[in-house]
Scaffold this motif. Sequence first.
Motif: not given
Length: 95
Positions: A66-95
């Motif tokens: 789909t050239m896009e993906c939304d997900f979440a990741i955490s720090l290794p110690d699970e002290s913080a969680r982050f929402r992530v959007n990876v996408f393709r724009q103008r032929g290159k990947i952005g995040m």
Amino acid sequence: MDITPYLSLMVEKGASDLFFTAQSPVKVKLQGKAVSVGKTELTPELTQSAAYGIMNDYQRGIFEETMECDFAISLPDESARFRVNVFRQRGKIGM
């Protein structure tokens, strides 16, 4: 590319966003303003490496289809969680 140090920096500085864009240095959003973290410009390969490095096989499959993906990741110690959007724009990947 390991993005864990950037995630830790976000927590330390109270940043709201983290940006990985090809031909640009890594940036964090502090008090509504995007601020460069270092001077090194990311290559398309480094940006792809950062994105693929935090996605699992299922997420990579969705992204490649789909050239896009939304997900979440955490720090290794699970002290913080982050929402992530990876996408393709103008032929290159952005995040």
